[in-house]
Design an enzyme around this catalytic site. Sequence first.
Site, PDB file in Angstrom:
ATOM      1  N   GLU A   1     -17.604   1.673 -30.080  1.00 53.98           N
ATOM      2  CA  GLU A   1     -17.284   2.940 -29.392  1.00 53.98           C
ATOM      3  C   GLU A   1     -16.634   3.919 -30.360  1.00 53.98           C
ATOM      4  O   GLU A   1     -16.939   5.113 -30.371  1.00 53.98           O
ATOM      5  CB  GLU A   1     -16.336   2.678 -28.210  1.00 53.98           C
ATOM      6  CG  GLU A   1     -16.961   1.903 -27.071  1.00 53.98           C
ATOM      7  CD  GLU A   1     -15.999   1.727 -25.888  1.00 53.98           C
ATOM      8  OE1 GLU A   1     -15.092   2.543 -25.723  1.00 53.98           O
ATOM      9  OE2 GLU A   1     -16.171   0.753 -25.135  1.00 53.98           O
TER      10      GLU A   1
ATOM     11  N   ARG B   1      -9.926  15.112  -4.268  1.00 54.44           N
ATOM     12  CA  ARG B   1     -10.514  15.238  -5.610  1.00 54.44           C
ATOM     13  C   ARG B   1     -10.640  16.690  -6.040  1.00 54.44           C
ATOM     14  O   ARG B   1     -10.391  17.035  -7.192  1.00 54.44           O
ATOM     15  CB  ARG B   1     -11.920  14.633  -5.625  1.00 54.44           C
ATOM     16  CG  ARG B   1     -11.927  13.151  -5.781  1.00 54.44           C
ATOM     17  CD  ARG B   1     -13.331  12.630  -6.080  1.00 54.44           C
ATOM     18  NE  ARG B   1     -13.462  11.282  -5.559  1.00 54.44           N
ATOM     19  CZ  ARG B   1     -12.824  10.234  -6.034  1.00 54.44           C
ATOM     20  NH1 ARG B   1     -12.011  10.347  -7.073  1.00 54.44           N
ATOM     21  NH2 ARG B   1     -12.984   9.043  -5.497  1.00 54.44           N
TER      22      ARG B   1
ATOM     23  N   GLY C   1      -6.177   4.821 -24.883  1.00 56.78           N
ATOM     24  CA  GLY C   1      -6.582   5.942 -25.727  1.00 56.78           C
ATOM     25  C   GLY C   1      -7.041   5.567 -27.118  1.00 56.78           C
ATOM     26  O   GLY C   1      -6.891   6.359 -28.057  1.00 56.78           O
TER      27      GLY C   1
ATOM     28  N   HIS D   1     -19.276   4.905 -22.182  1.00 58.57           N
ATOM     29  CA  HIS D   1     -19.363   3.787 -21.247  1.00 58.57           C
ATOM     30  C   HIS D   1     -19.581   2.496 -22.042  1.00 58.57           C
ATOM     31  O   HIS D   1     -20.411   2.460 -22.951  1.00 58.57           O
ATOM     32  CB  HIS D   1     -20.522   4.008 -20.265  1.00 58.57           C
ATOM     33  CG  HIS D   1     -20.663   2.900 -19.276  1.00 58.57           C
ATOM     34  ND1 HIS D   1     -19.848   2.783 -18.184  1.00 58.57           N
ATOM     35  CD2 HIS D   1     -21.498   1.828 -19.247  1.00 58.57           C
ATOM     36  CE1 HIS D   1     -20.179   1.691 -17.503  1.00 58.57           C
ATOM     37  NE2 HIS D   1     -21.176   1.103 -18.132  1.00 58.57           N
TER      38      HIS D   1
ATOM     39  N   ASN E   1     -10.171   5.323 -27.949  1.00 63.42           N
ATOM     40  CA  ASN E   1     -11.259   6.278 -28.231  1.00 63.42           C
ATOM     41  C   ASN E   1     -10.697   7.658 -28.552  1.00 63.42           C
ATOM     42  O   ASN E   1     -11.200   8.343 -29.450  1.00 63.42           O
ATOM     43  CB  ASN E   1     -12.226   6.363 -27.055  1.00 63.42           C
ATOM     44  CG  ASN E   1     -13.228   5.233 -27.068  1.00 63.42           C
ATOM     45  OD1 ASN E   1     -14.125   5.206 -27.904  1.00 63.42           O
ATOM     46  ND2 ASN E   1     -13.070   4.288 -26.161  1.00 63.42           N
TER      47      ASN E   1
HETATM   48  C1  GRF Z   1     -13.489   2.096 -23.119  1.00 60.73           C
HETATM   49  O1  GRF Z   1     -14.016   0.818 -23.168  1.00 60.73           O
HETATM   50  C2  GRF Z   1     -14.483   3.057 -22.519  1.00 60.73           C
HETATM   51  O2  GRF Z   1     -15.805   2.749 -22.798  1.00 60.73           O
HETATM   52  C3  GRF Z   1     -14.213   2.904 -21.044  1.00 60.73           C
HETATM   53  O3  GRF Z   1     -12.821   2.751 -20.949  1.00 60.73           O
HETATM   54  C4  GRF Z   1     -12.312   2.196 -22.156  1.00 60.73           C
HETATM   55  C5  GRF Z   1     -11.233   3.104 -22.657  1.00 60.73           C
HETATM   56  O4  GRF Z   1     -10.527   2.541 -23.729  1.00 60.73           O
HETATM   57  N1  GRF Z   1     -14.749   4.042 -20.316  1.00 60.73           N
HETATM   58  P1  GRF Z   1      -9.487   3.421 -24.551  1.00 60.73           P
HETATM   59  O5  GRF Z   1      -8.463   3.983 -23.568  1.00 60.73           O
HETATM   60  O6  GRF Z   1     -10.219   4.496 -25.270  1.00 60.73           O
HETATM   61  O7  GRF Z   1      -8.846   2.441 -25.496  1.00 60.73           O
END
Ligand code: GRF
Length: 202
Positions: free
Chosen positions: A175, A66, A11, A110, A13
Site C-alpha cells: 500500500e 451522514r 495513518g 483498499h 498510509n
Molecule cells: C489500510 O489497510 C487500508 O487499505 C485500509 O485501512 C488501512 C489503514 O491503515 N483502508 P493505516 O491507517 O494507513 O495504517
Amino acid sequence: KRVAVLISGSGTNLQSLISATQDSSQNIGAEIVLVISNKPGVEGLKRAEKAGIKTVVIKHSDYPNRESFDAAMNVELNAAGVEIVCLAGFMRILSEHFVKHWRGAMLNIHPSLLPAFKGANAHKDVLAARVRVSGCTVHFVEVDIDSGAIVEQEAVPVFPDDTEKILQERVKAAEHRIYPCALKYLATGRIKLKEDGTLCWN
Ligand code: GRF
C-alpha cells in the site's frame, strides 16, 4: 495540487503520502494541506502534526446524520482550498452528495485486489477463501463502495500460516508503495476519471 487526507487510525498510509509529497525529488505534484480524522487522539494525527500539517478532528458522533457530518468536512476542505481528497483508512461511509461532489478528485486505498474481497474485513475474507494471492488497490471513489475505477494495484503472496495481522503487514508494505504513485498520476494529470466511470490515461 492541494491535498487533504481523511483518516480514522494509525495513518501509515498517510505517512507514506507525507514522506512522498515532502520529498521534492519524487515530483508528486501534490502538497498535503489538511488531515481530517473522525476520531480524536489517533496516531495518524500525531504523524500529521509532526510533519507540520494542519489537522482537524470532526467526530461523526457530534452530527445527527451522514449528510451533516460530510457538510462539516466540506467546510474544512473548502477553507483549505483542497483539490484532491485521499481516503487512507477512513472508516466512515460517505454520503452520496459528498462522493458526487468530489467525483474524479477522490481516491481510496483498499487492502485487496479489487473487485475481489470488497468490504471492511478483506484480510479475514482472503484467508477464509484460502487464495494464494492478495494485494491492494487504489481506486477512484464512487457511490458504490469499493467499486470505482482502478488506478493502481500491487499483488502480494498469501502463505498457508498467515494470520490476519501478518497478511495485513505484508499488504500494507505494498500500500505504501502504490498510494503515492497513484496520487502522483492524479495530481500531475496522467489520469482522469471519465464521465462514464472509466479511467483515461494521458
Ligand atoms: C489500510 O489497510 C487500508 O487499505 C485500509 O485501512 C488501512 C489503514 O491503515 N483502508 P493505516 O491507517 O494507513 O495504517
